[in-house]
Enzyme design. Structure first.
Site, PDB file in Angstrom:
ATOM      1  N   LYS A   1       0.839  -1.203   0.000  1.00  0.00           N
ATOM      2  CA  LYS A   1       0.000   0.000   0.000  1.00  0.00           C
ATOM      3  C   LYS A   1       0.877   1.258   0.000  1.00  0.00           C
ATOM      4  CE  LYS A   1      -3.646  -2.649   2.147  1.00  0.00           C
ATOM      5  NZ  LYS A   1      -4.277  -3.159   3.367  1.00  0.00           N
TER       6      LYS A   1
ATOM      7  N   GLN B   1      -4.867  -2.162   9.730  1.00  0.00           N
ATOM      8  CA  GLN B   1      -4.638  -3.454   9.076  1.00  0.00           C
ATOM      9  C   GLN B   1      -5.138  -4.597   9.961  1.00  0.00           C
ATOM     10  OE1 GLN B   1      -3.245  -3.948   5.852  1.00  0.00           O
ATOM     11  NE2 GLN B   1      -3.991  -6.014   6.247  1.00  0.00           N
TER      12      GLN B   1
ATOM     13  N   ASP C   1     -11.241   1.828   3.870  1.00  0.00           N
ATOM     14  CA  ASP C   1     -11.370   0.370   3.729  1.00  0.00           C
ATOM     15  C   ASP C   1     -12.844  -0.026   3.585  1.00  0.00           C
ATOM     16  OD1 ASP C   1      -9.295  -1.380   3.455  1.00  0.00           O
ATOM     17  OD2 ASP C   1      -8.816  -1.502   5.593  1.00  0.00           O
TER      18      ASP C   1
END
Ligand code: NAP
Length: 293
Positions: free
Chosen positions: A52, A96, A119
Protein backbone atom coordinates in the site's frame (compact mmCIF):
# COMPACT_ATOMS: atom_id res chain seq x y z
CA UNK A 1 -8.79 -18.70 -22.46
CA UNK A 2 -7.94 -15.08 -21.73
CA UNK A 3 -5.94 -14.13 -18.66
CA UNK A 4 -7.42 -11.18 -16.77
CA UNK A 5 -4.32 -9.08 -16.31
CA UNK A 6 -4.72 -7.38 -12.93
CA UNK A 7 -1.28 -5.82 -13.19
CA UNK A 8 -2.01 -4.13 -16.52
CA UNK A 9 -5.39 -2.79 -15.34
CA UNK A 10 -3.94 -1.68 -12.00
CA UNK A 11 -1.08 0.11 -13.80
CA UNK A 12 -3.50 1.89 -16.14
CA UNK A 13 -5.62 3.15 -13.23
CA UNK A 14 -2.51 4.21 -11.30
CA UNK A 15 -1.20 6.14 -14.32
CA UNK A 16 -4.51 8.03 -14.55
CA UNK A 17 -4.39 8.70 -10.84
CA UNK A 18 -0.82 10.00 -11.01
CA UNK A 19 -1.95 12.49 -13.69
CA UNK A 20 -4.79 13.62 -11.41
CA UNK A 21 -2.35 14.08 -8.51
CA UNK A 22 -0.06 16.14 -10.77
CA UNK A 23 -3.04 18.39 -11.57
CA UNK A 24 -3.78 18.79 -7.86
CA UNK A 25 -0.17 19.85 -7.25
CA UNK A 26 -0.29 22.30 -10.16
CA UNK A 27 -3.48 23.77 -8.71
CA UNK A 28 -1.69 24.27 -5.38
CA UNK A 29 -3.74 21.61 -3.59
CA UNK A 30 -2.50 19.16 -0.97
CA UNK A 31 -2.01 15.65 -2.38
CA UNK A 32 -4.17 12.80 -0.98
CA UNK A 33 -2.83 11.28 2.23
CA UNK A 34 -3.42 7.65 3.24
CA UNK A 35 -2.35 6.50 6.69
CA UNK A 36 -2.05 2.90 7.84
CA UNK A 37 -2.01 1.48 11.35
CA UNK A 38 -0.18 -1.79 11.86
CA UNK A 39 -0.29 -3.60 15.19
CA UNK A 40 2.08 -6.53 15.74
CA UNK A 41 4.44 -8.39 13.44
CA UNK A 42 2.17 -10.53 11.24
CA UNK A 43 4.31 -11.12 8.10
CA UNK A 44 1.37 -11.06 5.64
CA UNK A 45 0.06 -7.81 7.16
CA UNK A 46 3.53 -6.26 6.91
CA UNK A 47 3.66 -7.22 3.22
CA UNK A 48 0.18 -5.80 2.51
CA UNK A 49 1.02 -2.51 4.22
CA UNK A 50 4.33 -2.28 2.34
CA UNK A 51 2.42 -2.76 -0.96
CA UNK A 52 0.00 0.00 0.00
CA UNK A 53 2.87 2.38 0.84
CA UNK A 54 4.61 1.56 -2.44
CA UNK A 55 1.41 2.16 -4.43
CA UNK A 56 0.93 5.55 -2.71
CA UNK A 57 4.44 6.53 -3.74
CA UNK A 58 3.81 5.44 -7.34
CA UNK A 59 0.81 7.75 -7.75
CA UNK A 60 2.21 10.63 -5.69
CA UNK A 61 0.05 10.28 -2.57
CA UNK A 62 1.44 10.97 0.88
CA UNK A 63 1.46 7.84 3.03
CA UNK A 64 2.25 7.36 6.66
CA UNK A 65 2.58 4.23 8.73
CA UNK A 66 1.86 3.99 12.45
CA UNK A 67 3.44 0.82 13.84
CA UNK A 68 2.60 -0.48 17.28
CA UNK A 69 3.70 -3.57 19.25
CA UNK A 70 1.52 -6.69 19.57
CA UNK A 71 1.11 -5.82 23.27
CA UNK A 72 -0.69 -2.52 22.50
CA UNK A 73 -3.92 -2.22 24.48
CA UNK A 74 -7.33 -1.75 22.88
CA UNK A 75 -7.66 1.58 24.68
CA UNK A 76 -4.38 2.84 23.21
CA UNK A 77 -5.41 1.73 19.73
CA UNK A 78 -8.74 3.55 20.11
CA UNK A 79 -6.75 6.67 21.00
CA UNK A 80 -4.54 6.20 17.93
CA UNK A 81 -7.69 5.94 15.78
CA UNK A 82 -9.10 9.08 17.35
CA UNK A 83 -5.83 10.90 16.66
CA UNK A 84 -6.13 10.02 12.95
CA UNK A 85 -9.84 10.92 12.91
CA UNK A 86 -8.86 14.43 14.02
CA UNK A 87 -5.77 14.87 11.84
CA UNK A 88 -6.89 17.22 9.03
CA UNK A 89 -3.82 16.30 7.00
CA UNK A 90 -4.99 12.66 6.73
CA UNK A 91 -7.75 12.01 4.18
CA UNK A 92 -8.25 8.33 4.88
CA UNK A 93 -6.72 5.58 6.97
CA UNK A 94 -6.85 1.87 7.49
CA UNK A 95 -6.25 -0.32 10.50
CA UNK A 96 -4.64 -3.45 9.08
CA UNK A 97 -6.44 -6.65 10.07
CA UNK A 98 -6.13 -9.10 11.72
CA UNK A 99 -5.56 -7.44 15.09
CA UNK A 100 -4.10 -9.20 18.15
CA UNK A 101 -6.69 -11.37 19.91
CA UNK A 102 -7.16 -9.01 22.88
CA UNK A 103 -8.41 -6.21 20.58
CA UNK A 104 -11.94 -6.23 19.17
CA UNK A 105 -11.80 -5.41 15.45
CA UNK A 106 -15.51 -4.42 15.53
CA UNK A 107 -14.84 -1.82 18.25
CA UNK A 108 -11.88 -0.40 16.36
CA UNK A 109 -13.71 -0.27 13.02
CA UNK A 110 -16.70 1.47 14.62
CA UNK A 111 -14.34 4.08 16.09
CA UNK A 112 -13.05 5.11 12.65
CA UNK A 113 -14.70 8.24 11.27
CA UNK A 114 -16.80 6.87 8.34
CA UNK A 115 -15.61 9.81 6.23
CA UNK A 116 -12.03 8.52 6.56
CA UNK A 117 -12.91 4.81 6.40
CA UNK A 118 -11.30 4.12 3.03
CA UNK A 119 -11.37 0.37 3.73
CA UNK A 120 -15.18 0.66 3.72
CA UNK A 121 -15.60 -1.56 6.79
CA UNK A 122 -17.54 0.86 9.02
CA UNK A 123 -21.23 -0.10 9.48
CA UNK A 124 -22.26 3.27 8.06
CA UNK A 125 -20.40 2.61 4.81
CA UNK A 126 -21.69 -0.96 4.62
CA UNK A 127 -25.26 0.28 5.25
CA UNK A 128 -24.99 2.99 2.61
CA UNK A 129 -23.54 0.48 0.17
CA UNK A 130 -26.47 -1.90 0.74
CA UNK A 131 -28.92 0.96 0.15
CA UNK A 132 -27.05 1.97 -3.01
CA UNK A 133 -26.19 5.34 -1.46
CA UNK A 134 -22.75 6.95 -1.78
CA UNK A 135 -20.28 4.92 0.32
CA UNK A 136 -16.71 3.76 0.48
CA UNK A 137 -16.89 0.25 -0.93
CA UNK A 138 -14.43 -2.10 0.68
CA UNK A 139 -11.28 -2.43 -1.33
CA UNK A 140 -11.38 -6.05 -2.50
CA UNK A 141 -14.99 -6.00 -3.83
CA UNK A 142 -14.40 -2.56 -5.32
CA UNK A 143 -11.20 -3.79 -6.99
CA UNK A 144 -13.01 -6.83 -8.39
CA UNK A 145 -15.75 -4.62 -9.87
CA UNK A 146 -13.05 -2.50 -11.53
CA UNK A 147 -11.30 -5.60 -12.82
CA UNK A 148 -14.55 -6.88 -14.35
CA UNK A 149 -15.44 -3.51 -15.85
CA UNK A 150 -12.00 -2.99 -17.42
CA UNK A 151 -12.00 -6.55 -18.77
CA UNK A 152 -15.35 -5.98 -20.50
CA UNK A 153 -17.07 -8.80 -18.63
CA UNK A 154 -20.80 -8.79 -19.44
CA UNK A 155 -22.93 -9.11 -16.31
CA UNK A 156 -26.47 -8.42 -17.45
CA UNK A 157 -28.61 -11.53 -17.09
CA UNK A 158 -25.61 -13.68 -16.13
CA UNK A 159 -25.66 -16.23 -13.35
CA UNK A 160 -22.96 -15.34 -10.86
CA UNK A 161 -21.91 -17.59 -8.01
CA UNK A 162 -19.91 -16.07 -5.17
CA UNK A 163 -18.27 -18.80 -3.07
CA UNK A 164 -17.55 -17.45 0.43
CA UNK A 165 -19.68 -15.03 2.48
CA UNK A 166 -17.17 -13.05 4.53
CA UNK A 167 -18.06 -9.50 5.55
CA UNK A 168 -15.07 -8.10 3.68
CA UNK A 169 -15.36 -9.97 0.36
CA UNK A 170 -18.19 -12.39 -0.46
CA UNK A 171 -21.19 -10.71 1.16
CA UNK A 172 -20.58 -7.16 -0.15
CA UNK A 173 -19.63 -8.52 -3.55
CA UNK A 174 -22.84 -10.53 -3.80
CA UNK A 175 -24.84 -7.35 -3.14
CA UNK A 176 -22.81 -5.19 -5.50
CA UNK A 177 -23.05 -7.68 -8.35
CA UNK A 178 -26.82 -7.89 -8.16
CA UNK A 179 -27.37 -4.16 -8.64
CA UNK A 180 -29.48 -2.83 -11.47
CA UNK A 181 -26.61 -1.17 -13.28
CA UNK A 182 -24.55 -1.60 -16.42
CA UNK A 183 -21.47 -3.12 -14.85
CA UNK A 184 -23.03 -5.40 -12.23
CA UNK A 185 -26.43 -6.77 -13.13
CA UNK A 186 -26.18 -10.48 -12.37
CA UNK A 187 -28.42 -13.02 -10.74
CA UNK A 188 -26.29 -13.90 -7.73
CA UNK A 189 -26.04 -17.06 -5.62
CA UNK A 190 -23.98 -16.72 -2.44
CA UNK A 191 -22.43 -19.99 -1.23
CA UNK A 192 -20.79 -21.00 2.04
CA UNK A 193 -19.76 -24.03 4.04
CA UNK A 194 -23.37 -25.15 4.54
CA UNK A 195 -24.28 -24.96 0.84
CA UNK A 196 -25.52 -28.28 -0.51
CA UNK A 197 -24.24 -29.49 -3.87
CA UNK A 198 -21.59 -26.78 -4.05
CA UNK A 199 -20.02 -28.47 -7.05
CA UNK A 200 -23.25 -28.35 -9.07
CA UNK A 201 -24.03 -24.78 -8.00
CA UNK A 202 -20.56 -23.58 -9.04
CA UNK A 203 -20.79 -25.51 -12.30
CA UNK A 204 -23.94 -23.51 -13.18
CA UNK A 205 -22.14 -20.17 -12.95
CA UNK A 206 -21.43 -17.93 -15.92
CA UNK A 207 -19.26 -15.92 -13.54
CA UNK A 208 -17.66 -17.73 -10.60
CA UNK A 209 -16.01 -15.66 -7.88
CA UNK A 210 -14.13 -17.63 -5.26
CA UNK A 211 -13.27 -16.21 -1.83
CA UNK A 212 -13.16 -19.28 0.39
CA UNK A 213 -9.67 -19.27 1.82
CA UNK A 214 -9.22 -22.91 0.73
CA UNK A 215 -6.11 -23.64 -1.30
CA UNK A 216 -6.96 -24.74 -4.87
CA UNK A 217 -10.42 -25.93 -3.80
CA UNK A 218 -12.15 -25.20 -7.11
CA UNK A 219 -11.31 -27.90 -9.64
CA UNK A 220 -12.20 -28.13 -13.33
CA UNK A 221 -15.31 -30.27 -12.71
CA UNK A 222 -16.79 -27.41 -10.64
CA UNK A 223 -16.56 -24.94 -13.51
CA UNK A 224 -18.79 -24.50 -16.54
CA UNK A 225 -17.16 -24.56 -19.97
CA UNK A 226 -16.54 -20.93 -20.99
CA UNK A 227 -17.17 -19.43 -17.53
CA UNK A 228 -15.39 -16.35 -16.16
CA UNK A 229 -13.45 -17.23 -12.99
CA UNK A 230 -12.24 -14.66 -10.46
CA UNK A 231 -9.95 -16.05 -7.78
CA UNK A 232 -9.74 -13.97 -4.61
CA UNK A 233 -7.88 -16.57 -2.54
CA UNK A 234 -4.34 -15.92 -1.45
CA UNK A 235 -2.13 -18.59 0.08
CA UNK A 236 1.58 -18.58 0.79
CA UNK A 237 2.92 -21.94 -0.30
CA UNK A 238 6.54 -22.93 0.52
CA UNK A 239 8.74 -22.84 -2.56
CA UNK A 240 12.42 -23.44 -3.19
CA UNK A 241 12.20 -21.50 -6.45
CA UNK A 242 11.66 -18.03 -5.00
CA UNK A 243 13.92 -15.76 -2.94
CA UNK A 244 11.19 -15.27 -0.33
CA UNK A 245 10.87 -19.04 0.19
CA UNK A 246 7.19 -19.06 -0.76
CA UNK A 247 4.91 -18.44 -3.70
CA UNK A 248 1.31 -17.31 -3.85
CA UNK A 249 -1.54 -19.57 -4.92
CA UNK A 250 -5.30 -19.10 -5.00
CA UNK A 251 -8.54 -20.88 -4.14
CA UNK A 252 -8.76 -22.13 -7.74
CA UNK A 253 -6.68 -24.98 -9.21
CA UNK A 254 -5.43 -22.67 -11.95
CA UNK A 255 -3.72 -25.20 -14.24
CA UNK A 256 -6.82 -27.35 -14.76
CA UNK A 257 -9.52 -24.66 -14.49
CA UNK A 258 -7.82 -22.24 -16.90
CA UNK A 259 -8.16 -24.84 -19.68
CA UNK A 260 -11.92 -24.77 -19.32
CA UNK A 261 -12.93 -21.16 -18.73
CA UNK A 262 -13.09 -18.16 -21.05
CA UNK A 263 -11.38 -15.74 -18.65
CA UNK A 264 -9.54 -16.19 -15.37
CA UNK A 265 -7.54 -14.13 -12.88
CA UNK A 266 -4.09 -15.44 -12.00
CA UNK A 267 -2.70 -15.53 -8.44
CA UNK A 268 -0.57 -13.49 -8.10
CA UNK A 269 -1.29 -10.81 -10.70
CA UNK A 270 -5.08 -10.67 -10.39
CA UNK A 271 -7.35 -9.49 -7.59
CA UNK A 272 -4.61 -8.65 -5.06
CA UNK A 273 -3.16 -5.79 -7.11
CA UNK A 274 -6.63 -4.37 -7.71
CA UNK A 275 -7.38 -4.34 -3.98
CA UNK A 276 -4.53 -1.89 -3.44
CA UNK A 277 -5.66 0.25 -6.38
CA UNK A 278 -9.22 0.35 -5.03
CA UNK A 279 -7.87 1.62 -1.73
CA UNK A 280 -6.09 4.42 -3.59
CA UNK A 281 -9.32 5.22 -5.47
CA UNK A 282 -11.18 5.49 -2.16
CA UNK A 283 -8.44 7.74 -0.75
CA UNK A 284 -8.71 10.00 -3.79
CA UNK A 285 -12.49 10.19 -3.20
CA UNK A 286 -11.84 11.07 0.45
CA UNK A 287 -9.39 13.81 -0.53
CA UNK A 288 -12.00 15.25 -2.90
CA UNK A 289 -14.84 14.82 -0.38
CA UNK A 290 -16.74 12.92 -3.05
CA UNK A 291 -18.69 10.55 -0.84
CA UNK A 292 -19.85 12.67 2.08
CA UNK A 293 -19.55 16.13 0.54
P1 NAP B 1 -13.08 -16.02 5.30
O1 NAP B 1 -13.49 -14.93 6.21
O2 NAP B 1 -12.19 -17.09 5.80
O3 NAP B 1 -14.42 -16.70 4.74
C1 NAP B 1 -14.38 -17.84 3.96
C2 NAP B 1 -15.75 -18.14 3.43
O4 NAP B 1 -15.68 -19.33 2.63
C3 NAP B 1 -16.79 -18.41 4.51
O5 NAP B 1 -18.01 -17.81 4.15
C4 NAP B 1 -16.92 -19.93 4.52
O6 NAP B 1 -18.22 -20.39 4.86
C5 NAP B 1 -16.62 -20.28 3.08
N1 NAP B 1 -16.02 -21.60 2.99
C6 NAP B 1 -14.87 -22.05 3.56
N2 NAP B 1 -14.68 -23.33 3.26
C7 NAP B 1 -15.72 -23.73 2.50
C8 NAP B 1 -16.09 -24.95 1.89
N3 NAP B 1 -15.33 -26.04 1.99
N4 NAP B 1 -17.23 -24.98 1.16
C9 NAP B 1 -18.00 -23.87 1.02
N5 NAP B 1 -17.71 -22.69 1.59
C10 NAP B 1 -16.57 -22.62 2.32
O7 NAP B 1 -12.44 -15.50 3.97
P2 NAP B 1 -12.10 -14.05 3.33
O8 NAP B 1 -11.55 -13.16 4.36
O9 NAP B 1 -13.24 -13.62 2.49
O10 NAP B 1 -10.90 -14.51 2.38
C11 NAP B 1 -11.04 -15.51 1.42
C12 NAP B 1 -9.74 -15.69 0.68
O11 NAP B 1 -9.45 -14.47 -0.01
C13 NAP B 1 -8.52 -15.93 1.57
O12 NAP B 1 -7.62 -16.80 0.88
C14 NAP B 1 -7.90 -14.56 1.72
O13 NAP B 1 -6.51 -14.61 1.95
C15 NAP B 1 -8.19 -13.98 0.38
N6 NAP B 1 -8.28 -12.52 0.34
C16 NAP B 1 -7.62 -11.91 -0.67
C17 NAP B 1 -7.70 -10.54 -0.81
C18 NAP B 1 -6.99 -9.90 -1.96
O14 NAP B 1 -6.79 -8.71 -1.96
N7 NAP B 1 -6.63 -10.68 -2.97
C19 NAP B 1 -8.44 -9.79 0.09
C20 NAP B 1 -9.14 -10.44 1.10
C21 NAP B 1 -9.06 -11.82 1.21
P3 NAP B 1 -18.91 -20.13 6.31
O15 NAP B 1 -19.33 -18.69 6.30
O16 NAP B 1 -20.06 -21.06 6.33
O17 NAP B 1 -17.84 -20.42 7.32
Amino acid sequence: MKLIDGKKIADEIKTEMAIEVRKMIDAGQRVPHLAAVLVGEDPASQTYVAHKEKACKEVGFTSSLYRYPESMSEKDLLEAVEFLNRDDEVDGFIVQLPLPKHISPEKIIKAINPKKDVDGFHPMNIGNMVLNLPAYISATPYGILQLMKHSGIETEGKNCVVAGRSNIVGTPLSILLSRNNKDANCTVTLCHSKTKNLKEVCAGADILIVAMGQLEFIKADMVKEGAVVIDVGMHRVPSTETKSGFRLKGDVAFDEVSKKCSMITPVPGGVGLMTVVALLMNTMKAAKNEIYG
